[in-house]
Enzyme design. Structure first.
Site, PDB file in Angstrom:
ATOM      1  N   ARG A  15       0.442  -1.546   0.228  1.00 37.46           N
ATOM      2  CA  ARG A  15      -0.030   0.050   0.266  1.00 37.46           C
ATOM      3  C   ARG A  15       1.085   1.280   0.044  1.00 37.46           C
ATOM      4  O   ARG A  15       0.693   2.403   1.087  1.00 37.46           O
ATOM      5  CB  ARG A  15      -0.592  -0.060   1.306  1.00 37.46           C
ATOM      6  CG  ARG A  15      -2.191  -0.990   0.867  1.00 37.46           C
ATOM      7  CD  ARG A  15      -2.754  -0.799   2.369  1.00 37.46           C
ATOM      8  NE  ARG A  15      -2.082  -1.508   3.622  1.00 37.46           N
ATOM      9  CZ  ARG A  15      -2.590  -1.093   5.331  1.00 37.46           C
ATOM     10  NH1 ARG A  15      -3.546   0.143   4.786  1.00 37.46           N
ATOM     11  NH2 ARG A  15      -2.246  -1.410   5.938  1.00 37.46           N
ATOM     12  N   GLU A  16       2.095   1.168  -1.111  1.00 35.30           N
ATOM     13  CA  GLU A  16       2.695   2.463  -0.811  1.00 35.30           C
ATOM     14  C   GLU A  16       2.412   3.509  -1.250  1.00 35.30           C
ATOM     15  O   GLU A  16       2.686   4.859  -1.115  1.00 35.30           O
ATOM     16  CB  GLU A  16       3.801   1.744  -1.706  1.00 35.30           C
ATOM     17  CG  GLU A  16       4.928   0.661  -1.143  1.00 35.30           C
ATOM     18  CD  GLU A  16       4.720  -0.881  -1.880  1.00 35.30           C
ATOM     19  OE1 GLU A  16       5.504  -1.574  -2.323  1.00 35.30           O
ATOM     20  OE2 GLU A  16       3.648  -0.591  -2.637  1.00 35.30           O
ATOM     21  N   ILE A 442     -23.553   7.395  11.823  1.00 31.95           N
ATOM     22  CA  ILE A 442     -23.484   6.103  10.950  1.00 31.95           C
ATOM     23  C   ILE A 442     -22.719   5.371  12.070  1.00 31.95           C
ATOM     24  O   ILE A 442     -22.976   3.943  11.509  1.00 31.95           O
ATOM     25  CB  ILE A 442     -22.883   6.609  10.239  1.00 31.95           C
ATOM     26  CG1 ILE A 442     -23.807   7.562   9.123  1.00 31.95           C
ATOM     27  CG2 ILE A 442     -23.155   4.606   9.026  1.00 31.95           C
ATOM     28  CD1 ILE A 442     -25.613   7.820   9.452  1.00 31.95           C
ATOM     29  N   GLY A 443     -21.848   5.023  13.105  1.00 33.92           N
ATOM     30  CA  GLY A 443     -21.169   3.734  14.199  1.00 33.92           C
ATOM     31  C   GLY A 443     -19.991   4.410  13.825  1.00 33.92           C
ATOM     32  O   GLY A 443     -19.894   4.804  15.821  1.00 33.92           O
ATOM     33  N   ARG A 526      -8.339   4.958   0.780  1.00 34.07           N
ATOM     34  CA  ARG A 526      -8.768   4.128   1.251  1.00 34.07           C
ATOM     35  C   ARG A 526      -8.173   2.490   0.976  1.00 34.07           C
ATOM     36  O   ARG A 526      -9.269   2.328  -0.862  1.00 34.07           O
ATOM     37  CB  ARG A 526     -10.695   4.677   0.662  1.00 34.07           C
ATOM     38  CG  ARG A 526     -11.495   3.814   1.651  1.00 34.07           C
ATOM     39  CD  ARG A 526     -10.846   3.128   3.206  1.00 34.07           C
ATOM     40  NE  ARG A 526     -12.046   2.540   4.230  1.00 34.07           N
ATOM     41  CZ  ARG A 526     -12.013   1.863   5.119  1.00 34.07           C
ATOM     42  NH1 ARG A 526     -11.119   1.882   5.757  1.00 34.07           N
ATOM     43  NH2 ARG A 526     -13.651   1.136   5.331  1.00 34.07           N
ATOM     44  N   CYS A 527      -8.032   1.887   1.594  1.00 37.04           N
ATOM     45  CA  CYS A 527      -8.225   0.002   0.845  1.00 37.04           C
ATOM     46  C   CYS A 527      -8.647  -0.531   2.096  1.00 37.04           C
ATOM     47  O   CYS A 527      -9.083  -0.396   3.448  1.00 37.04           O
ATOM     48  CB  CYS A 527      -6.424   0.098   0.604  1.00 37.04           C
ATOM     49  SG  CYS A 527      -5.668   0.974  -0.303  1.00 37.04           S
ATOM     50  N   TRP A 572     -19.215  -7.443   0.503  1.00 37.86           N
ATOM     51  CA  TRP A 572     -17.726  -6.964  -0.318  1.00 37.86           C
ATOM     52  C   TRP A 572     -16.566  -7.558   0.863  1.00 37.86           C
ATOM     53  O   TRP A 572     -15.509  -7.636   1.277  1.00 37.86           O
ATOM     54  CB  TRP A 572     -17.393  -5.620   0.923  1.00 37.86           C
ATOM     55  CG  TRP A 572     -18.042  -4.245   0.518  1.00 37.86           C
ATOM     56  CD1 TRP A 572     -18.664  -4.354  -0.705  1.00 37.86           C
ATOM     57  CD2 TRP A 572     -18.849  -3.528   1.312  1.00 37.86           C
ATOM     58  NE1 TRP A 572     -19.732  -3.237  -0.459  1.00 37.86           N
ATOM     59  CE2 TRP A 572     -19.585  -2.529   0.335  1.00 37.86           C
ATOM     60  CE3 TRP A 572     -18.391  -3.117   2.610  1.00 37.86           C
ATOM     61  CZ2 TRP A 572     -20.212  -1.220   0.863  1.00 37.86           C
ATOM     62  CZ3 TRP A 572     -18.275  -1.974   2.925  1.00 37.86           C
ATOM     63  CH2 TRP A 572     -19.502  -0.901   1.823  1.00 37.86           C
ATOM     64  N   HIS A 652     -27.922   1.614   7.070  1.00 33.83           N
ATOM     65  CA  HIS A 652     -27.972   2.524   6.333  1.00 33.83           C
ATOM     66  C   HIS A 652     -26.998   2.326   4.721  1.00 33.83           C
ATOM     67  O   HIS A 652     -26.155   1.256   4.754  1.00 33.83           O
ATOM     68  CB  HIS A 652     -26.300   2.758   7.571  1.00 33.83           C
ATOM     69  CG  HIS A 652     -25.638   4.329   6.189  1.00 33.83           C
ATOM     70  ND1 HIS A 652     -25.560   5.415   6.161  1.00 33.83           N
ATOM     71  CD2 HIS A 652     -24.358   3.932   5.707  1.00 33.83           C
ATOM     72  CE1 HIS A 652     -24.648   5.944   5.589  1.00 33.83           C
ATOM     73  NE2 HIS A 652     -23.789   5.089   4.698  1.00 33.83           N
ATOM     74  N   HIS A 705     -16.193  11.359   3.659  1.00 30.04           N
ATOM     75  CA  HIS A 705     -15.723  11.724   2.496  1.00 30.04           C
ATOM     76  C   HIS A 705     -14.205  12.785   2.171  1.00 30.04           C
ATOM     77  O   HIS A 705     -13.691  12.371   1.502  1.00 30.04           O
ATOM     78  CB  HIS A 705     -15.881  10.723   1.512  1.00 30.04           C
ATOM     79  CG  HIS A 705     -16.778   9.782   1.310  1.00 30.04           C
ATOM     80  ND1 HIS A 705     -18.023   9.854   2.114  1.00 30.04           N
ATOM     81  CD2 HIS A 705     -16.538   8.645   1.832  1.00 30.04           C
ATOM     82  CE1 HIS A 705     -18.057   8.083   2.484  1.00 30.04           C
ATOM     83  NE2 HIS A 705     -16.872   7.649   1.901  1.00 30.04           N
TER      84      HIS A 705
END
Length: 767
Positions: A15-16, A442-443, A526-527, A572, A652, A705
């Site tokens: 994840r560079e 939302i949590g 975002r991964c 997912w 949601h 976001h």
């Protein structure tokens, strides 16, 4: 026979790219340092594809944030609100379009973001206006081709084709159709392609995913004109037209006869389309066979793929067959060899998997087997593959008779609440005693470096369970106190014990396996690391009760129990492909149902079952929607229907268009649904208003976001828009999504403003 890839993961094995982008945004590294990281990833990707034996290697599939946004910048389709940023660094302009900009005197919102077809990847939605003009602003595609060429690799640049690009966007004013912009757009594409040809490009890949969805006559006429114009301008250029995620259906003959050199079709999603494409393919057009699954991680069944390749080879000849993954490998993790921890991923399960790097080898071996090349090696690879596929079929890890029996015993009563919503709302009103425009989140709350470091230390054995729990309890209590002080009405515990909203639950369910480095890009930096569902699913013990019960003990205000719904866990995850998806989803639903009822027994009065992936799971062709929605909505209802009427069930959803499935959303029968609305300026609410949606709705008023903090006034404007189309007693006030990725400073400011907006609106309504 050639080999081909349509795209490759761009995040880097470790994840560079994520780390470099976030450091650049934080001002910790320079633009040159960010570009150095990007260049290193690109060169590595090109070289490993070349070394693997791939003939048609893509370029311009790399992106700092999103490939659609890259094209928007390239084509100069910059919304006017960014005018003050266009004179400076194009990279900063690019990131402002993706994330918003609130510094140096600027305050501009980000562009909309939505799902890339039926994947969990999000793209930045182009914005179109009647007088939209296009011009080449960025040479990214040409520059990357030259970068590869300097390394001795002649790549195949990838572009989203003009019509598909327009269809991916949205009209931002009334009275025109974005397809009408085609005549202005095409010359800019011709110019861009000319620059690629001048740089030495021999092949160019043009992605036309909408051809697999069904297109109207106007769009098809523009598609035809596109390829005729390119052929006329550059007769020696080889165009590979790529379709994916579905079969071409009624567009098979149209696509096959376009003036291109090769057509790519997805034979993982729709193997039957081969029989409709082969008879109509002209003699001068090659066929790229997407036989290796670009979206899942199961090892290819060589015998099945070879049947498809042999059929195409017999009809077309080997020289007109190209072996490929089904789609870009963007949706697959990078490299299975990075999975060295056998406690996390056991050797038995690992042998069944293939990540992006391994899929390259599968493509090449299939070509060798089909072409009778490298006979000894290929034959041995086939033998090993056959044994591995058989091992998976017969493994005792996969099947659980008790789970299968429970699924078979489900009745209609299991999928229905005891009473109607109106009855439930009255009982819940007495139980919860909430004000008008109740506020909640939302949590999740920010997962700081400290929280993540605690989790890492605990997993590494550096701190004990008792020490870890003490740290989490302190963080949870601070979060409860902040929410009380801010004036929120329904609180959450913050989810500090959780890594990911799907992975956390998968770790506590049977039938799931995990990886250490199986990351895929969701959006921007975002991964996510999807779990692997390899077998029958059940819940051995409670998953969230301990932390929810602890948080509730700290306050007199209601604390929501936070769960991920069955469809989202399915969507997912990397899902087993040896049984129908609806069966796996129902198994998950029963596990979530058990958790819901245990939360209720523990005194939790509000339970949220997140289903952001309901829309994403829709088949791309509308005629296939009914069957999917039947089992998806039923799965949610099974998960939610085991509680008493006075227990309030929330769900949601984010980044979804609801107009065409609003009846099914209503059929979920959640007491409260919260949705993303801020970037679209409440446009999504029209579907609920037009349908006369009966249950309660929380339209998001804070775009999480983006790092930008909206003002109380902005939120009031959004809520007034909501109130204009929906009754006040039906509205909740909340952010668009969870706050996990945000920082505490911006989160606190935004939520205090949000509560202030709700209070201001209550006074207005009271007057």
């Amino acid at each position: 026979m050639l080999t081909n890839t349509l795209g490759y993961p761009r995040i880097g094995n470790q994840r560079e790219l994520k780390k470099a982008c976030e450091n650049y945004w934080a001002g910790k590294i320079t633009l040159n340092e960010l570009q150095d990281v990007a260049k290193s990833i690109k060169l590595t990707n090109w070289q490993l594809q070349k070394d693997a034996g791939i003939d048609l290697i893509p370029s311009n599939d790399f992106s700092l944030y999103d490939q659609v946004l890259d094209l928007t910048l390239t084509l100069g389709a910059i919304p006017t609100r960014y005018a003050g940023l266009t004179d400076g660094n194009l990279t900063d302009l690019y990131f402002a379009m993706a994330r918003g900009n609130q510094k140096d005197g600027n305050d501009v919102t980000a562009m909309e973001m939505t799902k890339w077809f039926d994947t969990n990847y999000h793209y930045i939605v182009p914005e179109f206006y009647k007088e939209q003009q296009f011009s080449l602003l960025s040479d990214k595609a040409v520059d990357e081709f030259r970068e590869a060429k300097e390394q001795g690799i002649i790549t195949k640049p990838v572009l989203i084709a003009p019509v598909s690009y327009l269809l991916l966007g949205k009209e931002k004013e009334e009275g025109f159709n974005r397809i009408s912009l085609f005549e202005r757009l095409l010359p800019v594409y011709i110019e861009l392609i000319g620059r690629l040809v001048d740089a030495g490009a021999e092949w160019i890949q043009l992605d036309e995913p909408f051809l697999a969805l069904g297109t109207d006559a106007e769009a098809k006429a523009c598609i035809l004109k596109t390829y005729e114009a390119i052929r006329k301008a550059y007769p020696s250029l080889k165009i590979l037209l790529a379709t994916y995620f579905e079969g071409l259906g009624e567009n098979a003959a149209f696509a096959a006869r376009l003036p291109v050199c090769a057509l790519h079709i997805d034979l993982v999603r729709n193997p039957e389309q081969l029989d409709s494409v082969l008879p109509v393919l002209p003699e001068n057009v090659s066929l790229s066979l997407g036989v290796v699954d670009g979206r899942n991680i199961w090892k290819n069944d060589y015998q099945e793929s070879l049947k498809l390749i042999a059929k195409a080879k017999d009809k077309l000849g080997a020289n007109r067959v190209i072996v490929s993954p089904s789609c870009s490998l963007l949706h697959s993790p990078c490299d299975l060899t990075a999975e060295t921890n056998e406690e996390v991923l056991t050797p038995e399960i690992k042998q069944w998997l293939a990540f992006a790097r391994q899929k390259l080898d599968e493509v090449v071996v299939l070509k060798q087997l089909a072409n009778s090349e490298n006979i000894t090696f290929a034959a041995n690879a086939l033998k090993v593959n056959i044994a591995t596929i058989e091992t998976r079929k017969t493994s005792t890890l996969i099947h659980d008779a008790a789970v299968k029996q429970r699924v078979a015993a489900i009745t209609d009563a299991d999928a229905n609440r005891n009473s109607s919503f109106n009855t439930r709302k009255q009982l819940q009103g007495k139980e919860l005693n909430l004000p008008l425009f109740p506020t909640t989140t939302i949590g999740s709350f920010p997962q700081t470096k400290e929280v993540r470091s605690w989790r890492a230390q605990f997993k590494n054995g550096d701190i004990t369970q008792k020490q870890y729990d003490a740290l989490l309890k302190k963080e949870t209590e601070e979060t409860i106190r902040f929410q009380e002080e801010a004036g929120l009405d329904v609180l959450v515990h913050g989810e500090f014990e959780r890594n990911d909203m799907v992975e956390y639950f998968g770790e506590k369910l049977s039938g799931f396996a995990f990886t250490k480095n199986g990351w895929v890009q969701s959006y921007g930096s975002r991964c996510v690391k999807p779990p692997v569902i390899y077998g029958d699913v059940s819940r051995p013990e409670p998953m969230t009760v301990y932390w929810t019960e602890y948080a509730q003990s700290l306050t007199d205000k209601p604390v929501k129990g936070m769960l991920t719904g069955p469809v989202t866990i399915l969507q997912w995850s990397f899902v087993r492909n040896d049984q129908p998806r609806d069966i796996t989803c129902t198994q998950i639903a029963l596990a979530i149902r058990d958790e819901v009822t245990d939360l209720e027994k523990a005194g939790v009065k509000v339970i949220q079952i997140d289903e952001p992936a309901i829309r994403e799971g829709l088949p791309l062709k509308k005629e296939d929607w009914g069957q999917y929605l039947d089992w998806a909505i039923r799965a949610f209802r099974i998960s939610a229907s085991g509680v008493a009427d006075a227990t309030q069930i929330h769900t949601h959803m984010c980044y979804s268009e609801f107009n065409d499935i609003i009846e099914d959303i209503a059929a979920m029968d959640a007491d409260v649904i919260t949705i993303e609305c801020s970037r679209s300026q409440m446009e999504l609410l029209d579907a609920f208003a037009n349908f006369n949606y009966p249950n309660d709705i929380g339209p998001g008023v804070y775009d999480i976001h983006s790092p930008r903090v909206p003002s109380q006034g902005e939120m009031i404007v959004l809520l007034e828009k909501a109130q204009a189309v929906l009754p006040a007693n039906q509205l909740w006030v909340n952010p668009d999504c969870g706050l996990k990725t945000r920082h505490w400073d911006e989160t606190k400011k935004a939520l205090i403003a949000m509560v202030g907006a709700a209070k201001a609106l209550r006074e207005t309504v009271a007057v």
